[in-house]
Design a protein around this motif. Structure first.
Motif, PDB file in Angstrom:
ATOM      1  N   THR A  53      -7.876  15.337  10.291  1.00  0.00           N
ATOM      2  CA  THR A  53      -6.519  15.256   9.732  1.00  0.00           C
ATOM      3  C   THR A  53      -6.148  16.625   9.185  1.00  0.00           C
ATOM      4  OG1 THR A  53      -7.232  14.618   7.499  1.00  0.00           O
ATOM      5  CG2 THR A  53      -6.921  12.844   9.106  1.00  0.00           C
ATOM      6  N   ILE A  54      -4.975  17.106   9.554  1.00  0.00           N
ATOM      7  CA  ILE A  54      -4.513  18.437   9.113  1.00  0.00           C
ATOM      8  C   ILE A  54      -3.031  18.351   8.774  1.00  0.00           C
ATOM      9  CG2 ILE A  54      -4.633  20.904   9.572  1.00  0.00           C
ATOM     10  CD1 ILE A  54      -6.052  20.354  12.162  1.00  0.00           C
ATOM     11  N   ASP A  55      -2.672  18.768   7.548  1.00  0.00           N
ATOM     12  CA  ASP A  55      -1.242  18.858   7.209  1.00  0.00           C
ATOM     13  C   ASP A  55      -1.032  19.982   6.203  1.00  0.00           C
ATOM     14  OD1 ASP A  55      -2.136  17.822   4.817  1.00  0.00           O
ATOM     15  OD2 ASP A  55      -0.975  15.961   4.934  1.00  0.00           O
ATOM     16  N   GLY A  56       0.146  19.993   5.556  1.00  0.00           N
ATOM     17  CA  GLY A  56       0.415  21.010   4.538  1.00  0.00           C
ATOM     18  C   GLY A  56      -0.478  20.783   3.339  1.00  0.00           C
ATOM     19  N   VAL A  57      -0.290  19.652   2.689  1.00  0.00           N
ATOM     20  CA  VAL A  57      -1.145  19.244   1.582  1.00  0.00           C
ATOM     21  C   VAL A  57      -0.833  17.798   1.232  1.00  0.00           C
ATOM     22  CG1 VAL A  57       0.482  20.086  -0.192  1.00  0.00           C
ATOM     23  CG2 VAL A  57      -1.938  19.837  -0.764  1.00  0.00           C
ATOM     24  N   GLY A  58      -1.888  17.068   0.787  1.00  0.00           N
ATOM     25  CA  GLY A  58      -1.672  15.729   0.249  1.00  0.00           C
ATOM     26  C   GLY A  58      -1.747  15.813  -1.257  1.00  0.00           C
ATOM     27  N   GLU A  59      -2.809  15.219  -1.842  1.00  0.00           N
ATOM     28  CA  GLU A  59      -3.013  15.432  -3.281  1.00  0.00           C
ATOM     29  C   GLU A  59      -3.568  16.850  -3.463  1.00  0.00           C
ATOM     30  OE1 GLU A  59      -4.344  12.917  -1.630  1.00  0.00           O
ATOM     31  OE2 GLU A  59      -3.442  11.059  -2.383  1.00  0.00           O
ATOM     32  N   TRP A  60      -4.823  17.036  -3.066  1.00  0.00           N
ATOM     33  CA  TRP A  60      -5.430  18.369  -3.040  1.00  0.00           C
ATOM     34  C   TRP A  60      -5.832  18.772  -1.620  1.00  0.00           C
ATOM     35  CZ3 TRP A  60      -5.765  21.949  -6.808  1.00  0.00           C
ATOM     36  CH2 TRP A  60      -5.584  21.541  -8.129  1.00  0.00           C
ATOM     37  N   THR A  61      -6.174  17.778  -0.818  1.00  0.00           N
ATOM     38  CA  THR A  61      -6.746  18.047   0.505  1.00  0.00           C
ATOM     39  C   THR A  61      -5.667  18.508   1.489  1.00  0.00           C
ATOM     40  OG1 THR A  61      -8.452  16.403   0.113  1.00  0.00           O
ATOM     41  CG2 THR A  61      -8.059  17.029   2.403  1.00  0.00           C
ATOM     42  N   THR A  62      -6.033  19.488   2.303  1.00  0.00           N
ATOM     43  CA  THR A  62      -5.128  19.979   3.348  1.00  0.00           C
ATOM     44  C   THR A  62      -5.698  19.696   4.746  1.00  0.00           C
ATOM     45  OG1 THR A  62      -6.126  22.183   3.423  1.00  0.00           O
ATOM     46  CG2 THR A  62      -4.340  21.838   1.837  1.00  0.00           C
ATOM     47  N   THR A  63      -7.022  19.541   4.815  1.00  0.00           N
ATOM     48  CA  THR A  63      -7.692  19.231   6.086  1.00  0.00           C
ATOM     49  C   THR A  63      -8.917  18.369   5.774  1.00  0.00           C
ATOM     50  OG1 THR A  63      -7.037  21.361   7.040  1.00  0.00           O
ATOM     51  CG2 THR A  63      -8.864  20.239   8.108  1.00  0.00           C
ATOM     52  N   ALA A 107       0.847  -1.200   0.000  1.00  0.00           N
ATOM     53  CA  ALA A 107       0.000   0.000   0.000  1.00  0.00           C
ATOM     54  C   ALA A 107       0.877   1.243   0.000  1.00  0.00           C
ATOM     55  CB  ALA A 107      -0.911  -0.003   1.228  1.00  0.00           C
ATOM     56  N   PHE A 108       0.617   2.152  -0.920  1.00  0.00           N
ATOM     57  CA  PHE A 108       1.341   3.432  -0.974  1.00  0.00           C
ATOM     58  C   PHE A 108       0.419   4.518  -0.469  1.00  0.00           C
ATOM     59  CE2 PHE A 108       3.132   7.218  -3.133  1.00  0.00           C
ATOM     60  CZ  PHE A 108       4.410   7.135  -2.606  1.00  0.00           C
ATOM     61  N   TYR A 109       0.951   5.464   0.281  1.00  0.00           N
ATOM     62  CA  TYR A 109       0.137   6.343   1.128  1.00  0.00           C
ATOM     63  C   TYR A 109      -0.578   7.487   0.417  1.00  0.00           C
ATOM     64  CZ  TYR A 109       3.433  10.317   1.290  1.00  0.00           C
ATOM     65  OH  TYR A 109       4.212  11.406   0.977  1.00  0.00           O
ATOM     66  N   ASP A 110      -0.387   7.663  -0.871  1.00  0.00           N
ATOM     67  CA  ASP A 110      -1.199   8.651  -1.594  1.00  0.00           C
ATOM     68  C   ASP A 110      -1.306   8.274  -3.057  1.00  0.00           C
ATOM     69  OD1 ASP A 110       1.167   9.577  -2.743  1.00  0.00           O
ATOM     70  OD2 ASP A 110       1.232  11.424  -1.571  1.00  0.00           O
ATOM     71  N   LYS A 111      -2.029   9.109  -3.804  1.00  0.00           N
ATOM     72  CA  LYS A 111      -2.262   8.842  -5.212  1.00  0.00           C
ATOM     73  C   LYS A 111      -1.374   9.769  -6.029  1.00  0.00           C
ATOM     74  CE  LYS A 111      -7.114   7.461  -4.597  1.00  0.00           C
ATOM     75  NZ  LYS A 111      -6.966   6.043  -4.914  1.00  0.00           N
ATOM     76  N   PRO A 112      -0.283   9.265  -6.611  1.00  0.00           N
ATOM     77  CA  PRO A 112       0.672  10.122  -7.306  1.00  0.00           C
ATOM     78  C   PRO A 112       0.059  10.916  -8.466  1.00  0.00           C
ATOM     79  CG  PRO A 112       1.624   7.958  -6.892  1.00  0.00           C
ATOM     80  CD  PRO A 112       0.180   7.861  -6.535  1.00  0.00           C
ATOM     81  N   PHE A 113      -0.863  10.324  -9.226  1.00  0.00           N
ATOM     82  CA  PHE A 113      -1.418  11.049 -10.376  1.00  0.00           C
ATOM     83  C   PHE A 113      -2.261  12.238  -9.923  1.00  0.00           C
ATOM     84  CE2 PHE A 113      -0.096   7.356 -12.748  1.00  0.00           C
ATOM     85  CZ  PHE A 113       0.242   7.891 -13.989  1.00  0.00           C
ATOM     86  N   LEU A 114      -3.010  12.058  -8.815  1.00  0.00           N
ATOM     87  CA  LEU A 114      -3.800  13.183  -8.300  1.00  0.00           C
ATOM     88  C   LEU A 114      -2.894  14.298  -7.790  1.00  0.00           C
ATOM     89  CD1 LEU A 114      -6.837  11.966  -6.153  1.00  0.00           C
ATOM     90  CD2 LEU A 114      -6.839  13.474  -8.148  1.00  0.00           C
ATOM     91  N   LYS A 115      -1.789  13.914  -7.154  1.00  0.00           N
ATOM     92  CA  LYS A 115      -0.844  14.929  -6.651  1.00  0.00           C
ATOM     93  C   LYS A 115      -0.219  15.683  -7.813  1.00  0.00           C
ATOM     94  CE  LYS A 115       1.481  14.245  -2.822  1.00  0.00           C
ATOM     95  NZ  LYS A 115       2.440  13.731  -1.827  1.00  0.00           N
ATOM     96  N   PHE A 116       0.124  14.956  -8.873  1.00  0.00           N
ATOM     97  CA  PHE A 116       0.720  15.621 -10.042  1.00  0.00           C
ATOM     98  C   PHE A 116      -0.301  16.542 -10.714  1.00  0.00           C
ATOM     99  CE2 PHE A 116       2.257  15.644 -14.520  1.00  0.00           C
ATOM    100  CZ  PHE A 116       3.448  16.295 -14.285  1.00  0.00           C
ATOM    101  N   GLU A 117      -1.559  16.112 -10.698  1.00  0.00           N
ATOM    102  CA  GLU A 117      -2.618  16.963 -11.259  1.00  0.00           C
ATOM    103  C   GLU A 117      -2.671  18.295 -10.522  1.00  0.00           C
ATOM    104  OE1 GLU A 117      -7.045  15.735 -11.934  1.00  0.00           O
ATOM    105  OE2 GLU A 117      -6.898  16.713  -9.976  1.00  0.00           O
ATOM    106  N   ARG A 118      -2.554  18.240  -9.178  1.00  0.00           N
ATOM    107  CA  ARG A 118      -2.576  19.479  -8.388  1.00  0.00           C
ATOM    108  C   ARG A 118      -1.386  20.380  -8.737  1.00  0.00           C
ATOM    109  NH1 ARG A 118       1.116  20.498  -4.212  1.00  0.00           N
ATOM    110  NH2 ARG A 118       0.650  18.466  -3.268  1.00  0.00           N
ATOM    111  N   ILE A 119      -0.218  19.775  -8.876  1.00  0.00           N
ATOM    112  CA  ILE A 119       0.973  20.563  -9.214  1.00  0.00           C
ATOM    113  C   ILE A 119       0.814  21.200 -10.593  1.00  0.00           C
ATOM    114  CG2 ILE A 119       3.440  20.351  -9.759  1.00  0.00           C
ATOM    115  CD1 ILE A 119       3.526  18.163  -7.540  1.00  0.00           C
TER     116      ILE A 119
END
Length: 607
Positions: free
Chosen positions: A145-155, A64-76
């Motif tokens: 859950t609160i952090d800097g950012v995941g894919e798009w979600t921050t909180t 299991a990988f902890y996030d979705k790389p394509f969604l994160k790249f979409e945000r960038i």
């Protein structure tokens, strides 16, 4: 069934292994590579997890990988298109890594691991939610859950019950409480993603005089705790800095120069740190009150890097509407590896979940342990003078040395998972000694003098020392020292500037009492760490004090020690008086001079 969880490629890479849903092992890559917050693929951490279980890669059933790389790249991609042409150079720098490596996680796992196991991708905040809800002792609870950012979600917040959970609401990038706090971390002269806890420690020296200025200009906060940042003042979408010229002009100052000396002229930065901390606490309190109203749950679980803010956590416990809270000790991205694995076992595979009186985090003692045979082989090979101490004699022997004012390197059992040392890889000392805070900061940790130390306290005596009525096993809650142990400042002491305040004893345990009378508490119980508990109990029997200092076993910029070799080098490079490695006690006075040692300041990048 074996499930491997992985987090990687942002900061603090880690691996975790489950066997039939039980946590077998978890560790951060930095502990093996000796590179602080190592973000690379966690090869060594994975190998450790496999070795701990005695299995091979081919035995894995799921990865299991902890996030979705394509969604994160979409945000960038979309962020840079929205701000183009600004930030184009930053975009060009990041794209090659994404195209070559990060997007192709499936191929990378197959190449790095000899496994055909299916690969599961929870979303980033689903991993955080799983990391706090599933190990908690609650059969049902709300989560935040609160952090800097995941894919798009921050909180995000939601509700968990049994083996499932549901995210109910989210806040999306660029509006991020984590990045808001990191912006002030940058502005007050600390490193983003590692210096946030320093700003939290600096805040009590300041006056929160800029709170209204922040609310009026930087952040719009609704009654439900949702936020919207005024991006006119922030630079993180397009630049290599967190804040911009407009931010500087708002406060009338440039960002504080990193590593610059704190003087009376630094007072505005102390006040800004205090103000950002107050705003962050107020937003988190609004969030949890809204979550309680929406979910009507009794309990709250928390994860994400922002919840390492133990001052805010303490206020949530004291002032929030929830009866109790549970915080994932590896709350940052490292804990995503654990969350992704648990997500796969419970939510993806629909295995039943049972809860009991205690959490299933096992005290977060999930890393490597080293046997006495392994330690003796090291000591013998290197001809290091040592003395064998029977296990039953260790508590009183070490308690006696602490009572004498000695500083001890404590290396016992399985290494901790998460950023805190919890009595396996710790440097410990006498909390009653008013000189100990300065000594340990300047001559042992080689870190900033303003930073307070945390206490380890017997769980069954925590209320004797602190204003808290429950356990805090992961050092994630701040509470005040009991008033009966404190002394009021004189008029002249009250007028002292900034860090000069720290030199004044405020209680009968001054080494762990911060300038606002608070302490970042770790409660210790026999269930999770019997030897450490017994040692503190022996100290209490000798002195009447159930509290000692506990700080991580490392120097500034160094990952916490993992192996006996690293513990010995840290012991020799610093002013630690004794080192207890398993059953072997080393006295600094008996050690030969360390030859051919390199300057550790060049070995480790200062954090």
């Amino acid at each position: 069934m074996y499930i491997l969880g992985i987090s990687a490629f942002y900061h603090d890479s880690a691996a975790c292994l489950l066997k039939d849903g039980d946590i077998v092992a978890a560790a951060q890559e930095e502990r093996f590579t000796r590179k602080k917050q190592d973000f690379n693929f966690p090869k060594r951490a994975i190998q450790y997890c496999l070795d701990e279980a005695g299995i091979k890669e081919s035995d894995l059933d799921y990865v299991a990988f902890y996030d979705k790389p394509f969604l994160k790249f979409e945000r960038i991609l979309e962020t840079h298109l929205a701000f183009a042409p600004a930030g184009f150079h930053v975009f060009l720098q990041s794209v090659p890594t994404w195209l070559k490596q990060k997007l192709w996680m499936g191929d990378l796992v197959k190449n790095e691991l000899n496994t055909r196991a299916p690969l599961i991708y929870p979303e980033h905040h689903e991993s955080h939610a799983a990391s706090c809800f599933y190990p908690s002792p609650f059969s049902r609870a709300a989560f935040l859950t609160i952090d800097g950012v995941g894919e798009w979600t921050t909180t995000s917040f939601g509700r968990g019950e049994g083996n499932s959970f549901e995210i109910l609401k989210e806040i999306k990038f660029p509006h991020s409480l984590g990045l808001f706090y990191s912006a002030f971390t940058y502005y007050t002269g600390f490193k983003v993603n590692s210096g946030e806890y320093k700003m939290m420690g600096l805040a009590p020296y300041g006056n929160p005089k800029y709170v209204q200025l922040i609310y009026d200009n930087l952040i719009d906060v609704k009654e439900d705790g949702s936020i919207r940042l005024n991006m006119k003042f922030f630079n993180y979408c397009t630049g290599m800095t967190m804040t911009n010229k407009a931010f500087d002009e708002l406060f009338g100052l440039p960002p504080r120069v990193a590593e610059s000396m704190m003087t009376t002229e630094s007072q505005p930065y102390l006040d800004i740190a205090a103000s950002a901390q107050v705003v962050t606490e107020e937003i988190m309190l609004k969030m949890v009150r809204h979550i309680h109203k929406e979910t009507q749950e009794k309990y709250l679980c928390l994860a994400g890097g922002v919840v390492l803010n133990c001052v805010a956590n303490g206020r949530i416990l004291r002032e929030g509407p929830f009866e109790d809270i549970w915080i994932q000790p590896a709350a940052g991205d490292a804990g995503g590896a654990l969350g992704a694995a648990l997500f796969t076992w419970y939510r993806y595979l629909q295995n039943p979940r049972t809860t009991g009186e205690h959490d299933t985090q096992k005290g977060s003692y999930l890393g490597p342990a080293f046997s006495n045979e392994r330690i003796l082989e090291f000591l013998t090979t290197k001809k290091i003078p040592h003395h064998f101490v029977e296990t039953a004699d260790i508590p009183d022997k070490i308690a006696g040395l602490i009572e004498e004012g000695k500083v001890i390197g404590w290396f016992q059992g399985r290494m901790e998972f998460g950023p805190r040392a919890l009595g396996s890889r710790s440097i410990i000392g006498d909390a009653r000694n008013k000189e100990m805070q300065t000594l340990m900061n300047m001559k042992i940790k080689f870190r900033e003098s303003f930073r307070p130390f945390a206490p380890s306290v017997m769980a069954d005596r925590v209320s004797e020392a602190f204003q808290i009525d429950r356990e805090s096993p992961y050092m994630l809650l701040v509470a005040n020292v009991q008033e009966s142990r404190c002394r009021k400042m004189s008029e002249s002491e009250d007028k002292l500037w900034g860090i000069e305040k720290l030199k004044v004893s405020r209680s009968d345990i001054p080494a762990i009492t911060h300038v606002d009378y608070s302490a970042r508490i770790q409660t210790v119980n026999r269930r999770d760490n019997s030897l450490y508990y017994d040692m503190i109990k022996a100290f209490h029997a000798r002195t009447g004090c159930p509290v000692i200092i506990n700080t991580s076993f490392n120097v500034r910029g160094e990952p916490i020690v993992c192996r006996p070799e690293e513990a010995y080098i840290c012991f020799m490079r610093t002013h630690i008086d004794y080192l207890i490695l398993g059953n072997y006690l080393l006295d600094k006075r008996e050690q030969p001079e360390m030859k051919d040692d390199i300057d550790w300041r060049k070995e480790f990048v200062l954090d």
